[in-house]
Design a protein around this motif. Structure first.
Motif, short mmCIF file in Angstrom:
data_model
loop_
_atom_site.label_atom_id
_atom_site.label_comp_id
_atom_site.label_asym_id
_atom_site.label_seq_id
_atom_site.Cartn_x
_atom_site.Cartn_y
_atom_site.Cartn_z
N LEU A 73 -27.06 -0.24 4.04
CA LEU A 73 -25.68 0.22 3.91
C LEU A 73 -25.62 1.68 3.47
N ALA A 74 -26.50 2.07 2.55
CA ALA A 74 -26.52 3.47 2.11
C ALA A 74 -26.94 4.40 3.23
N CYS A 75 -27.93 3.98 4.02
CA CYS A 75 -28.38 4.81 5.14
C CYS A 75 -27.29 4.95 6.20
N ALA A 76 -26.50 3.87 6.37
CA ALA A 76 -25.45 3.89 7.40
C ALA A 76 -24.35 4.88 7.05
N LYS A 77 -24.25 5.26 5.76
CA LYS A 77 -23.24 6.23 5.37
C LYS A 77 -23.69 7.67 5.62
N GLY A 78 -24.90 7.85 6.16
CA GLY A 78 -25.39 9.18 6.51
C GLY A 78 -26.27 9.82 5.47
N ARG A 106 -23.68 -12.31 -2.63
CA ARG A 106 -23.92 -13.74 -2.74
C ARG A 106 -24.91 -14.03 -3.87
N ARG A 107 -24.57 -15.02 -4.71
CA ARG A 107 -25.39 -15.33 -5.88
C ARG A 107 -26.77 -15.85 -5.50
N LYS A 108 -26.84 -16.62 -4.42
CA LYS A 108 -28.09 -17.27 -4.07
C LYS A 108 -28.97 -16.41 -3.15
N THR A 109 -28.54 -15.20 -2.84
CA THR A 109 -29.37 -14.31 -2.04
C THR A 109 -30.57 -13.85 -2.86
N ALA A 110 -31.75 -13.87 -2.24
CA ALA A 110 -32.93 -13.36 -2.93
C ALA A 110 -32.71 -11.88 -3.26
N ALA A 170 -31.21 -8.69 -1.00
CA ALA A 170 -30.02 -7.94 -1.40
C ALA A 170 -30.32 -6.44 -1.51
N LEU A 171 -31.48 -6.07 -2.05
CA LEU A 171 -31.86 -4.66 -2.15
C LEU A 171 -32.03 -4.03 -0.78
N ARG A 172 -32.62 -4.74 0.13
CA ARG A 172 -32.80 -4.22 1.49
C ARG A 172 -31.44 -4.00 2.16
N ALA A 173 -30.50 -4.91 1.92
CA ALA A 173 -29.16 -4.75 2.50
C ALA A 173 -28.48 -3.50 1.91
N PRO A 226 -18.87 -3.82 12.81
CA PRO A 226 -18.10 -4.43 11.71
C PRO A 226 -18.70 -5.75 11.23
N GLU A 227 -19.23 -6.54 12.18
CA GLU A 227 -19.83 -7.81 11.79
C GLU A 227 -21.06 -7.60 10.92
N GLU A 228 -21.86 -6.60 11.27
CA GLU A 228 -23.06 -6.32 10.48
C GLU A 228 -22.70 -5.81 9.08
N VAL A 229 -21.67 -4.98 9.00
CA VAL A 229 -21.24 -4.49 7.69
C VAL A 229 -20.80 -5.66 6.81
N GLU A 230 -20.05 -6.55 7.40
CA GLU A 230 -19.57 -7.71 6.64
C GLU A 230 -20.73 -8.58 6.17
N GLU A 231 -21.72 -8.81 7.06
CA GLU A 231 -22.85 -9.66 6.70
C GLU A 231 -23.72 -9.01 5.64
N LEU A 232 -23.92 -7.69 5.74
CA LEU A 232 -24.74 -6.98 4.75
C LEU A 232 -24.05 -6.98 3.38
N ASN A 233 -22.74 -6.76 3.37
CA ASN A 233 -22.01 -6.81 2.10
C ASN A 233 -22.08 -8.21 1.48
#
Length: 364
Positions: free
Chosen positions: A31-36, A16-20, A24-27, A4-11
């Motif tokens: 997340l898409a891979c984690a959905k199977g 976040r506006r200041k994320t490169a 953001a694309l890697r995150a 759950p902590e990783e899901v929250e951090e990836l989201n």
């Protein structure tokens, strides 16, 4: 599998506006891979290559969220070391090249053994400008402190029912005519004029700047004696409403203290004179107006006679009074005196003299 902590951090990385954008694309990929979803489905969904999805799936599996960030790149090794930088600074501040008064990037580069661009970057980083020189002169007026406090007090907190005027004369203004016609400005080429000139006489301008409104009372005379100064004071007397006191800031020029002026002031008690300290004309705001007059109306002008010069001066005076802009005085007396004290300390230290107490008024 994501905690759950990783899901929250990836989201959070995707929102976040200041994320490169790359992070953001890697995150989003993780997340898409984690959905199977399979790699080819994720690549089609996010518009990236299949190889990219495989790479970031594998990196995340190995190092989790930290793997999404780029590792710091070492870059090229330093070629200029701290001891070389220190040597450049010390040589610049404490020495001069043989036979010269100051360093240039060429002479310093040859002396130290570094490139000119390196010397320039070091000087820029430490705010060193050996090619520049400014002038100053410390006042020796024994009444420096009370005079500064008096005049600055007039600027920052003027008295009620009174007008504060900065008065001075700009003497010996020369009517200069260039020996050859002026070449006007063209695209890609500045205005050009000959370096030599012909003199056609001089004039003197008496001026009184109203510190509140920015308007200027001006009067031209061929000479600047006590007689002319008395005439100018009389013009001020006629221009200022009779119910107002007149506080005049002026320097210690001899004509300002002549017996003729003293007698005139006795007959006009509403005039209060405030003399600047010696070598402190910068306290008089009309000097700043004189600088504008010189830069905008005199220096680049070409005048065939004194009358032409006086016409140019009066035209600038009228234009200035049509849209007056008072100068805004911001420094307090304490700030000014502290700066003078710093100059005095620096002078004494450089010449090996005894130090003075900066907290005492006699030290200032």
């Amino acid at each position: 599998m994501l905690s759950p902590e990783e899901v929250e951090e990836l989201n959070a990385l995707t929102r976040r506006r200041k994320t490169a954008q790359q992070v953001a694309l890697r995150a989003r990929i993780v997340l898409a891979c984690a959905k199977g979803a399979q790699n080819k489905d994720v690549s089609a969904q996010l518009g990236v290559s299949k190889q990219m999805v495989c790479r970031w799936r594998a990196r995340f599996a190995a190092d989790r969220v930290a793997a999404l960030y780029d590792e710091p790149r070492p870059g090229a090794p330093r070629t200029v070391h701290d001891d070389q930088v220190e040597k450049v600074i010390v040589e610049t501040l404490e020495k001069t090249p043989r036979g010269e008064t100051h360093w240039s990037t060429r002479s310093m580069a040859k002396h130290i053994g570094l490139s000119r661009s390196t010397i320039s970057r070091i000087w820029q980083a430490f705010g060193l400008q050996p090619h520049r020189s400014e002038t100053f002169k410390l006042s020796k007026d024994p009444l420096l402190i009370p005079k500064v406090r008096d005049i600055v007090g007039l600027y920052l907190n003027p008295p009620d029912r009174a007008v504060v005027l900065c008065v001075d004369e700009k003497s010996q203004i020369q009517a200069l005519n260039r020996t050859q016609p002026l070449l006007p400005m063209r695209p890609g080429m500045p205005e050009r004029r000959s370096h030599d000139y012909q003199r056609h006489g001089t004039t003197s301008l008496f001026a009184a700047l109203d510190t509140k409104t920015g308007t200027v009372i001006g009067q031209l005379h061929t000479r600047h004696r006590a007689v002319e100064f008395r005439k100018f004071l009389q013009s001020i007397e006629e221009a200022v409403p009779s119910d107002l006191a007149v506080h005049v800031v002026l320097d210690n020029y001899g004509t300002h203290k002549a017996p003729l002026i003293a007698n005139w002031l006795k007959r006009h008690p509403r005039f209060v004179m405030h003399f600047t300290p010696t070598y402190s004309s910068w306290l008089n705001q009309v000097e700043r107006w004189f600088a504008d007059l010189t830069n905008k109306a005199i220096r680049r002008g070409s005048h065939h006679s004194v009358r032409e010069l006086e016409t140019a001066i009066l035209t600038y005076l009228d234009a200035s009074n049509e849209d007056p802009k008072p100068f805004v005085w911001t420094k307090t007396a304490d700030q000014i005196l502290a700066k003078i004290a710093r100059f005095a300390h620096a002078t004494l230290e450089d010449h090996g003299a005894a130090t003075i107490n900066p907290t005492s008024e006699t030290g200032h």
